[in-house]
Design an enzyme around this catalytic site. Structure first.
Site, PDB file in Angstrom:
ATOM      1  N   LEU A 207       0.830  -1.196   0.000  1.00 32.81           N
ATOM      2  CA  LEU A 207       0.000   0.000   0.000  1.00 32.81           C
ATOM      3  C   LEU A 207       0.871   1.254   0.000  1.00 32.81           C
ATOM      4  O   LEU A 207       1.894   1.287   0.688  1.00 32.81           O
ATOM      5  CB  LEU A 207      -0.908  -0.006   1.234  1.00 32.81           C
ATOM      6  CG  LEU A 207      -1.980  -1.107   1.282  1.00 32.81           C
ATOM      7  CD1 LEU A 207      -2.680  -1.074   2.617  1.00 32.81           C
ATOM      8  CD2 LEU A 207      -2.980  -0.950   0.163  1.00 32.81           C
ATOM      9  N   ASP A 237      -8.315   6.809   9.607  1.00 27.95           N
ATOM     10  CA  ASP A 237      -7.690   6.919   8.292  1.00 27.95           C
ATOM     11  C   ASP A 237      -7.182   5.541   7.880  1.00 27.95           C
ATOM     12  O   ASP A 237      -6.243   5.019   8.479  1.00 27.95           O
ATOM     13  CB  ASP A 237      -6.526   7.916   8.326  1.00 27.95           C
ATOM     14  CG  ASP A 237      -6.987   9.326   8.652  1.00 27.95           C
ATOM     15  OD1 ASP A 237      -8.061   9.714   8.156  1.00 27.95           O
ATOM     16  OD2 ASP A 237      -6.281  10.008   9.421  1.00 27.95           O
ATOM     17  N   LEU A 238      -7.781   4.964   6.874  1.00 25.39           N
ATOM     18  CA  LEU A 238      -7.521   3.577   6.497  1.00 25.39           C
ATOM     19  C   LEU A 238      -6.042   3.323   6.249  1.00 25.39           C
ATOM     20  O   LEU A 238      -5.419   3.965   5.400  1.00 25.39           O
ATOM     21  CB  LEU A 238      -8.328   3.217   5.254  1.00 25.39           C
ATOM     22  CG  LEU A 238      -8.176   1.785   4.738  1.00 25.39           C
ATOM     23  CD1 LEU A 238      -8.641   0.782   5.787  1.00 25.39           C
ATOM     24  CD2 LEU A 238      -8.950   1.600   3.439  1.00 25.39           C
ATOM     25  N   ASP A 239      -5.491   2.373   7.014  1.00 25.38           N
ATOM     26  CA  ASP A 239      -4.101   1.914   6.860  1.00 25.38           C
ATOM     27  C   ASP A 239      -3.082   3.047   6.990  1.00 25.38           C
ATOM     28  O   ASP A 239      -1.987   2.971   6.429  1.00 25.38           O
ATOM     29  CB  ASP A 239      -3.911   1.197   5.510  1.00 25.38           C
ATOM     30  CG  ASP A 239      -4.669  -0.120   5.458  1.00 25.38           C
ATOM     31  OD1 ASP A 239      -4.895  -0.710   6.533  1.00 25.38           O
ATOM     32  OD2 ASP A 239      -5.038  -0.548   4.358  1.00 25.38           O
ATOM     33  N   GLU A 240      -3.431   4.098   7.713  1.00 22.93           N
ATOM     34  CA  GLU A 240      -2.507   5.218   7.883  1.00 22.93           C
ATOM     35  C   GLU A 240      -2.229   5.512   9.355  1.00 22.93           C
ATOM     36  O   GLU A 240      -1.715   6.583   9.695  1.00 22.93           O
ATOM     37  CB  GLU A 240      -3.054   6.465   7.185  1.00 22.93           C
ATOM     38  CG  GLU A 240      -3.129   6.320   5.673  1.00 22.93           C
ATOM     39  CD  GLU A 240      -3.527   7.612   4.976  1.00 22.93           C
ATOM     40  OE1 GLU A 240      -3.494   8.670   5.630  1.00 22.93           O
ATOM     41  OE2 GLU A 240      -3.870   7.556   3.786  1.00 22.93           O
TER      42      GLU A 240
END
Length: 295
Positions: A207, A237-240
């Site tokens: 990602l 915050d998706l995958d952050e």
């Protein structure tokens, strides 16, 4: 010969407990002196100490292990007095106490099995109090390790109810840490806020380059030379979320997609295991959208 029973001596000094103290606060002179002095006044013997002053955020971070025969209330009162003077956020715990952990899964077994094995073998200071799955594929794996399995299916129509059930389990089981061990569902912003700093996720490090389905096939098609994994705290915050640990494996043109999948699963499980262990050992401190990790 008659046996002799030795009675405990009530006047004998209490055996010291090893505590771990973590804290963060605005950086200024005298922090370590104040903390160590307060602990010394309660018979504290410092056995390990690590610190970091971040010039970017202006914050100071400390992880300290200390032996003391004083009880928790005495130590907490002493630390609270110092914390008030320095505007500290802090936590005190017993070294090695297993953290009550809930594992969440879908269909991939590698991270689940690895964490359950590490718990059983004493390699991770966690107490897995249950496994939640949105599918039932891994129920037998949980049963093999003697863990209750909770099937909580998730659809677009039932997502809210499923997350309410998760909140219930967290309360009922007194869960301190939730681990998304390849749980293939996105948590809502509300749930992320409710469990802030208490949910750890694992995903491949492709990602944002290779999003969506079959990321290893996408990576193979692009001829990548490194594959890896990232473990992080979950936020809205998706995958952050703040990164705890990352690892990689080098690959070359001879590797098939199946090879990448196998290597990827291996790096995922060990990356997640390290992140969970460090969290449970109170070695990870949040620093805004980053972390400070004391190894």
């Amino acid at each position: 010969m008659a046996s002799v029973t030795t009675l405990p001596n009530p006047s004998a000094p209490a055996r010291p407990t090893e505590w771990v103290l973590t804290l963060s606060c605005p950086d200024r002179p005298g922090i370590v002196h104040a903390v160590s002095g307060a602990l010394a006044e309660h018979g504290g013997n410092i056995t390990e100490s690590q610190q970091f002053g971040d010039p970017v955020s202006g914050l100071f971070f400390l992880r300290m292990q200390v032996e003391s025969a004083s009880d928790r209330a005495e130590l907490e009162a002493a630390i609270a007095e110092v914390a008030g003077r320095f505007a500290m956020t802090w936590e005190l715990d017993v070294v090695g106490r297993p953290v009550r952990t809930l594992l969440m899964v879908s269909k991939a077994a590698h991270c689940l099995v690895d964490l359950l094995y590490r718990e059983r073998s004493g390699q991770a200071p966690i107490d897995v109090v249950g496994v939640v799955g949105n599918h039932t594929d891994l129920a037998d794996h949980a049963a093999f390790y003697g863990k209750p399995f909770h099937h909580v299916p998730v659809t677009a129509a039932t997502k809210g109810a499923a997350e309410d059930r998760l909140r219930e389990l967290v309360r009922e089981l007194d869960v301190e840490l939730v681990v998304l061990a390849r749980y293939m569902q996105i948590l809502s912003d509300g749930l992320c806020r409710d469990l802030s700093g208490r949910v750890i996720n694992i995903h491949h490090s492709f990602l944002p380059s290779f999003k969506g389905a079959r990321p290893y096939a996408q990576a193979h098609d692009r001829g990548v030379k490194l594959i890896g994994a990232t473990s992080h705290y979950v936020t809205g915050d998706l995958d952050e979320g703040p990164i705890i640990e990352q690892d990689v494996e080098r690959v070359d043109h001879s590797r098939a997609v199946t090879d990448l999948v196998s290597l990827g699963e291996d790096v995922e499980r060990r990356t997640l295991a390290r992140a969970v262990r460090w969290h449970a050992e109170h070695r990870v401190l949040l620093n805004g959208h980053r972390t400070v990790v004391f190894h």
